[in-house]
Design a protein around this motif. Structure first.
Motif, PDB file in Angstrom:
ATOM      1  N   VAL A  99       2.697  -4.032   1.897  1.00  0.00           N
ATOM      2  CA  VAL A  99       4.146  -4.160   1.842  1.00  0.00           C
ATOM      3  C   VAL A  99       4.531  -5.188   2.894  1.00  0.00           C
ATOM      4  O   VAL A  99       4.127  -5.067   4.063  1.00  0.00           O
ATOM      5  CB  VAL A  99       4.857  -2.819   2.123  1.00  0.00           C
ATOM      6  CG1 VAL A  99       6.365  -3.026   2.247  1.00  0.00           C
ATOM      7  CG2 VAL A  99       4.543  -1.805   1.026  1.00  0.00           C
ATOM      8  N   ASN A 100       5.270  -6.215   2.473  1.00  0.00           N
ATOM      9  CA  ASN A 100       5.659  -7.292   3.380  1.00  0.00           C
ATOM     10  C   ASN A 100       4.450  -7.881   4.115  1.00  0.00           C
ATOM     11  O   ASN A 100       4.516  -8.254   5.291  1.00  0.00           O
ATOM     12  CB  ASN A 100       6.688  -6.788   4.400  1.00  0.00           C
ATOM     13  CG  ASN A 100       7.989  -6.374   3.749  1.00  0.00           C
ATOM     14  OD1 ASN A 100       8.415  -6.956   2.752  1.00  0.00           O
ATOM     15  ND2 ASN A 100       8.629  -5.350   4.292  1.00  0.00           N
ATOM     16  N   GLY A 101       3.314  -7.933   3.424  1.00  0.00           N
ATOM     17  CA  GLY A 101       2.117  -8.525   3.991  1.00  0.00           C
ATOM     18  C   GLY A 101       1.301  -7.611   4.879  1.00  0.00           C
ATOM     19  O   GLY A 101       0.221  -7.993   5.338  1.00  0.00           O
ATOM     20  N   LEU A 102       1.786  -6.399   5.139  1.00  0.00           N
ATOM     21  CA  LEU A 102       1.073  -5.453   5.983  1.00  0.00           C
ATOM     22  C   LEU A 102       0.457  -4.362   5.115  1.00  0.00           C
ATOM     23  O   LEU A 102       1.050  -3.928   4.126  1.00  0.00           O
ATOM     24  CB  LEU A 102       2.028  -4.820   6.998  1.00  0.00           C
ATOM     25  CG  LEU A 102       2.730  -5.764   7.976  1.00  0.00           C
ATOM     26  CD1 LEU A 102       3.735  -5.002   8.810  1.00  0.00           C
ATOM     27  CD2 LEU A 102       1.702  -6.460   8.872  1.00  0.00           C
ATOM     28  N   ARG A 103      -0.718  -3.891   5.506  1.00  0.00           N
ATOM     29  CA  ARG A 103      -1.376  -2.876   4.678  1.00  0.00           C
ATOM     30  C   ARG A 103      -0.667  -1.534   4.799  1.00  0.00           C
ATOM     31  O   ARG A 103      -0.068  -1.211   5.830  1.00  0.00           O
ATOM     32  CB  ARG A 103      -2.851  -2.746   5.044  1.00  0.00           C
ATOM     33  CG  ARG A 103      -3.189  -1.942   6.297  1.00  0.00           C
ATOM     34  CD  ARG A 103      -4.700  -1.860   6.455  1.00  0.00           C
ATOM     35  NE  ARG A 103      -5.076  -1.124   7.662  1.00  0.00           N
ATOM     36  CZ  ARG A 103      -5.491   0.142   7.659  1.00  0.00           C
ATOM     37  NH1 ARG A 103      -5.570   0.816   6.525  1.00  0.00           N
ATOM     38  NH2 ARG A 103      -5.838   0.739   8.795  1.00  0.00           N
ATOM     39  N   VAL A 104      -0.752  -0.780   3.724  1.00  0.00           N
ATOM     40  CA  VAL A 104      -0.223   0.575   3.689  1.00  0.00           C
ATOM     41  C   VAL A 104      -1.381   1.521   3.967  1.00  0.00           C
ATOM     42  O   VAL A 104      -2.375   1.534   3.236  1.00  0.00           O
ATOM     43  CB  VAL A 104       0.411   0.894   2.320  1.00  0.00           C
ATOM     44  CG1 VAL A 104       0.904   2.345   2.285  1.00  0.00           C
ATOM     45  CG2 VAL A 104       1.562  -0.072   2.044  1.00  0.00           C
ATOM     46  N   PHE A 105      -1.272   2.301   5.017  1.00  0.00           N
ATOM     47  CA  PHE A 105      -2.369   3.162   5.429  1.00  0.00           C
ATOM     48  C   PHE A 105      -2.769   4.132   4.314  1.00  0.00           C
ATOM     49  O   PHE A 105      -1.928   4.794   3.712  1.00  0.00           O
ATOM     50  CB  PHE A 105      -1.993   3.964   6.670  1.00  0.00           C
ATOM     51  CG  PHE A 105      -3.067   4.905   7.126  1.00  0.00           C
ATOM     52  CD1 PHE A 105      -4.124   4.446   7.882  1.00  0.00           C
ATOM     53  CD2 PHE A 105      -3.025   6.248   6.780  1.00  0.00           C
ATOM     54  CE1 PHE A 105      -5.134   5.304   8.297  1.00  0.00           C
ATOM     55  CE2 PHE A 105      -4.024   7.124   7.191  1.00  0.00           C
ATOM     56  CZ  PHE A 105      -5.081   6.643   7.952  1.00  0.00           C
ATOM     57  N   GLY A 106      -4.077   4.213   4.048  1.00  0.00           N
ATOM     58  CA  GLY A 106      -4.604   5.200   3.120  1.00  0.00           C
ATOM     59  C   GLY A 106      -4.475   4.851   1.657  1.00  0.00           C
ATOM     60  O   GLY A 106      -4.936   5.615   0.809  1.00  0.00           O
ATOM     61  N   GLU A 107      -3.848   3.723   1.324  1.00  0.00           N
ATOM     62  CA  GLU A 107      -3.657   3.369  -0.079  1.00  0.00           C
ATOM     63  C   GLU A 107      -4.516   2.156  -0.425  1.00  0.00           C
ATOM     64  O   GLU A 107      -4.274   1.048   0.056  1.00  0.00           O
ATOM     65  CB  GLU A 107      -2.190   3.101  -0.393  1.00  0.00           C
ATOM     66  CG  GLU A 107      -1.324   4.350  -0.294  1.00  0.00           C
ATOM     67  CD  GLU A 107      -0.209   4.374  -1.333  1.00  0.00           C
ATOM     68  OE1 GLU A 107       0.121   3.312  -1.869  1.00  0.00           O
ATOM     69  OE2 GLU A 107       0.308   5.476  -1.597  1.00  0.00           O
ATOM     70  N   GLN A 108      -5.524   2.399  -1.237  1.00  0.00           N
ATOM     71  CA  GLN A 108      -6.432   1.351  -1.675  1.00  0.00           C
ATOM     72  C   GLN A 108      -6.672   1.469  -3.174  1.00  0.00           C
ATOM     73  O   GLN A 108      -6.467   2.526  -3.780  1.00  0.00           O
ATOM     74  CB  GLN A 108      -7.786   1.465  -0.968  1.00  0.00           C
ATOM     75  CG  GLN A 108      -7.782   1.117   0.509  1.00  0.00           C
ATOM     76  CD  GLN A 108      -9.171   1.289   1.104  1.00  0.00           C
ATOM     77  OE1 GLN A 108      -9.921   2.169   0.723  1.00  0.00           O
ATOM     78  NE2 GLN A 108      -9.512   0.414   2.038  1.00  0.00           N
ATOM     79  N   MET A 109      -7.097   0.371  -3.743  1.00  0.00           N
ATOM     80  CA  MET A 109      -7.553   0.347  -5.119  1.00  0.00           C
ATOM     81  C   MET A 109      -8.966  -0.248  -5.118  1.00  0.00           C
ATOM     82  O   MET A 109      -9.283  -1.113  -4.300  1.00  0.00           O
ATOM     83  CB  MET A 109      -6.642  -0.503  -5.994  1.00  0.00           C
ATOM     84  CG  MET A 109      -5.183  -0.089  -5.977  1.00  0.00           C
ATOM     85  SD  MET A 109      -4.860   1.476  -6.819  1.00  0.00           S
ATOM     86  CE  MET A 109      -4.556   0.880  -8.464  1.00  0.00           C
ATOM     87  N   ILE A 110      -9.802   0.238  -6.017  1.00  0.00           N
ATOM     88  CA  ILE A 110     -11.126  -0.348  -6.205  1.00  0.00           C
ATOM     89  C   ILE A 110     -11.241  -0.779  -7.656  1.00  0.00           C
ATOM     90  O   ILE A 110     -11.063   0.027  -8.575  1.00  0.00           O
ATOM     91  CB  ILE A 110     -12.256   0.646  -5.885  1.00  0.00           C
ATOM     92  CG1 ILE A 110     -12.055   1.307  -4.519  1.00  0.00           C
ATOM     93  CG2 ILE A 110     -13.600  -0.080  -5.915  1.00  0.00           C
ATOM     94  CD1 ILE A 110     -13.091   2.373  -4.205  1.00  0.00           C
ATOM     95  N   VAL A 111     -11.533  -2.052  -7.843  1.00  0.00           N
ATOM     96  CA  VAL A 111     -11.739  -2.598  -9.191  1.00  0.00           C
ATOM     97  C   VAL A 111     -13.233  -2.685  -9.442  1.00  0.00           C
ATOM     98  O   VAL A 111     -13.990  -3.218  -8.625  1.00  0.00           O
ATOM     99  CB  VAL A 111     -11.088  -3.982  -9.325  1.00  0.00           C
ATOM    100  CG1 VAL A 111     -11.487  -4.629 -10.639  1.00  0.00           C
ATOM    101  CG2 VAL A 111      -9.577  -3.868  -9.228  1.00  0.00           C
ATOM    102  N   HIS A 112     -13.652  -2.149 -10.589  1.00  0.00           N
ATOM    103  CA  HIS A 112     -15.058  -2.173 -10.974  1.00  0.00           C
ATOM    104  C   HIS A 112     -15.205  -3.140 -12.161  1.00  0.00           C
ATOM    105  O   HIS A 112     -14.638  -2.904 -13.232  1.00  0.00           O
ATOM    106  CB  HIS A 112     -15.528  -0.775 -11.384  1.00  0.00           C
ATOM    107  CG  HIS A 112     -15.026   0.312 -10.477  1.00  0.00           C
ATOM    108  ND1 HIS A 112     -15.500   0.493  -9.196  1.00  0.00           N
ATOM    109  CD2 HIS A 112     -14.059   1.256 -10.646  1.00  0.00           C
ATOM    110  CE1 HIS A 112     -14.870   1.512  -8.632  1.00  0.00           C
ATOM    111  NE2 HIS A 112     -13.986   1.985  -9.491  1.00  0.00           N
ATOM    112  N   GLU A 113     -15.936  -4.245 -11.956  1.00  0.00           N
ATOM    113  CA  GLU A 113     -16.098  -5.211 -13.034  1.00  0.00           C
ATOM    114  C   GLU A 113     -17.487  -5.822 -12.999  1.00  0.00           C
ATOM    115  O   GLU A 113     -18.100  -5.941 -11.942  1.00  0.00           O
ATOM    116  CB  GLU A 113     -15.027  -6.305 -12.952  1.00  0.00           C
ATOM    117  CG  GLU A 113     -14.977  -7.071 -11.641  1.00  0.00           C
ATOM    118  CD  GLU A 113     -15.682  -8.407 -11.634  1.00  0.00           C
ATOM    119  OE1 GLU A 113     -16.295  -8.774 -12.669  1.00  0.00           O
ATOM    120  OE2 GLU A 113     -15.651  -9.081 -10.600  1.00  0.00           O
TER     121      GLU A 113
END
Length: 515
Positions: A99-113
């Protein structure tokens, strides 16, 4: 070590389809949700991702599942953190929600390709409204407030660090400093403290130190062969024989001598390389068992030390006075001597050392947040790998717990209820103590792991699935339902969806009420 059952909360799980992927058409998309209806996994043949780099392809892939997770476009909302190519040629790219260039603690996505073919997306996304865009406090002010919050007034073991980020609080993102504070004392601390960047209030605080609790003679009187180093006529508890030594890593064991500060540790030495004095026994075990854990992760899982970069494994024994605990502080292991009644020296249990060093591995893989369900998974993953590495029973801590009482333990994976812990979601404990019941509720995934390993008849295979799940399919906020999906995906990647391993992991979670 929390063994009390406080209250129960019956939870159910909502999914849009089962994991019986082999029975579905190849083009089907599968969306999985936790018991609160929040999406944590989308899998299937999701199409081609465009881009010449893993990050570009990951952003392209996220746009294919944006409606499922609830965002419009990935660009500007996610930033790649790292990429891992697994043994099967699948690329797993982790991205932080920003958000606004700063990471949101604890929220990640993993893309598997694999070669641009998107196989799935795992993670957490919340639509958050930021509370502010500019900090009014600077980093030093935030650190001062965080240290004051701990109540500790001595010298910090490590310099406190800070990071400006957003921390989710309901449907808002609070601009905050994440301050890490580490110290050693009678009650050691390894704090993650979120300080509101606009008014200095404490948003959240977590102490992530888990309360667990030549030839040489170990704590239990057994003899061991240990690798040492000769320097200037003295032998040191320093093992340079492992592959990690190629990049400067060693296994080193030192002595606190009753102190509680890392800088007061001293090297353990011996004149004839026969380590048989009473004071040396804890050092012998800590040193030997650290090598056993290192060897297992390297030889069975291909991981070179806890960070997979050959970092030194440092242990310190005789921490404090009759200290009833062992812990990983982010840089090393520390072992108390125990009080002689509730515990003997914590270095005397291989499963204790494997448990604690697995916390270090988890920190470098999924980095499960140490509270509530993700914290219970953090504890459980350490118990699971400890049971795999020790391999002799399904008890945790039995060698060092209550020396005058035969047959008991801190936890039983075969029957968590023996220690007052739930073995099914129907008995989930809703509590604010122990960081949301991280030790208590670990009984549920512990039982799932026991079910799985015994069904397939292999702790080694079960451990590989659990490790792969943490490495490739779990994020900091993964909950029980997400862990089920992660382990099922890991089993599918390693052994296929028609394998007995795959079916066993599905049944293992179902049996404990996690769907």
């Amino acid at each position: 070590m929390n063994k009390k059952l406080i209250a129960t909360l019956v939870l159910s799980t909502v999914v849009t389809s089962s994991f019986a992927l082999s029975a579905q058409a190849a083009s089907d998309k599968h969306v999985y949700k936790n018991e609160k209806g929040k999406v944590h996994t989308v899998s299937g043949k999701l199409g081609k991702a465009s881009g010449s780099t893993p990050e570009a392809r990951a952003l392209s892939a996220l746009d294919k599942v944006n409606a499922d997770f609830g965002f419009d476009k990935a660009q500007g909302k996610f930033k790649a953190k790292d990429t891992h190519l697994d043994e099967n040629g699948t690329t797993h790219t982790k991205l932080d929600h920003t958000v606004n260039g700063l990471r949101v603690f604890g929220e990640q996505m993993i893309v598997h390709e694999a070669n641009g073919d998107v196989q799935g997306v795992t993670g957490t996304y919340s639509a958050l409204t930021p509370t502010a865009t500019q900090a009014k406090l600077d980093a030093k002010q935030a650190i001062d407030k965080a240290v004051a919050h701990t109540g500790y007034t001595g010298e910090l073991d490590q310099a406190a660090t800070s990071e400006l980020l957003y921390v989710p609080q309901g449907d808002v993102a609070v601009l905050a400093y994440l301050v890490n504070v580490t110290y050693k004392s009678d009650q050691p601390g390894r704090w993650q403290i979120f300080v509101n960047a606009t008014d200095g209030s404490i948003v959240q605080a977590l102490n992530t130190i888990e309360n667990a609790t030549g030839t040489g003679t170990g704590v239990l009187g057994d003899s061991k062969s240990i690798n040492t180093t000769l320097k200037s006529g003295k032998y040191y508890l320093e093992d340079q024989s492992k592959p990690m030594f190629a990049t400067g890593g060693v296994i080193r064991t030192r002595d606190y001598k009753g102190w509680q500060f890392s800088f007061l540790q001293s090297d353990m030495t011996d004149a004839d390389n026969v380590w048989d004095t009473a004071n040396q026994r804890a050092g012998v075990d800590a040193h030997y068992y650290a090598g056993v854990v290192y060897d297992y992760y390297l030889n069975q899982l291909g991981r070179n030390s806890y960070d997979n970069a050959g970092h030194t494994l440092l242990s310190g024994v005789h921490y404090g006075s009759k200290y009833n605990n062992a812990f990983w502080d982010g840089t090393q292991m520390s072992y108390g001597d125990g009080d002689g009644t509730t515990f003997i020296n914590f270095a005397g249990g291989l499963d204790v050392i494997a448990h604690e060093l697995t916390h270090a591995v988890t920190e470098k893989t999924s980095n499960l947040t140490y509270s509530n369900q993700s914290g219970a998974l953090n504890e459980s993953w350490s118990d699971a790998m400890a049971s795999v590495i020790e391999g002799k029973n399904w008890l945790i801590g039995e060698d060092i717990y209550t020396p005058n009482i035969a047959g008991d333990s801190l936890r039983s994976m075969a029957d968590p209820t023996l220690n007052g812990n739930p073995d099914n979601m129907s008995n989930y404990v809703n509590t604010t103590s122990d960081n949301g019941g991280v030790h208590t509720n670990s009984g549920i995934p512990n039982k799932a792991f026991y079910n799985f390993a015994t069904a397939i008849g292999s702790r080694t295979i079960a451990g590989k699935v659990w490790y792969t799940a943490s490495r490739d399919y779990m994020t900091a906020s993964t909950d029980f339902s997400g862990a089920r999906s992660a382990t099922i995906q890991a089993a599918a990647a390693l052994y296929g969806t028609s394998s007995d391993v795959y079916n066993a992991v599905v049944n293992a979670w179902t049996a404990v009420g996690v769907n």
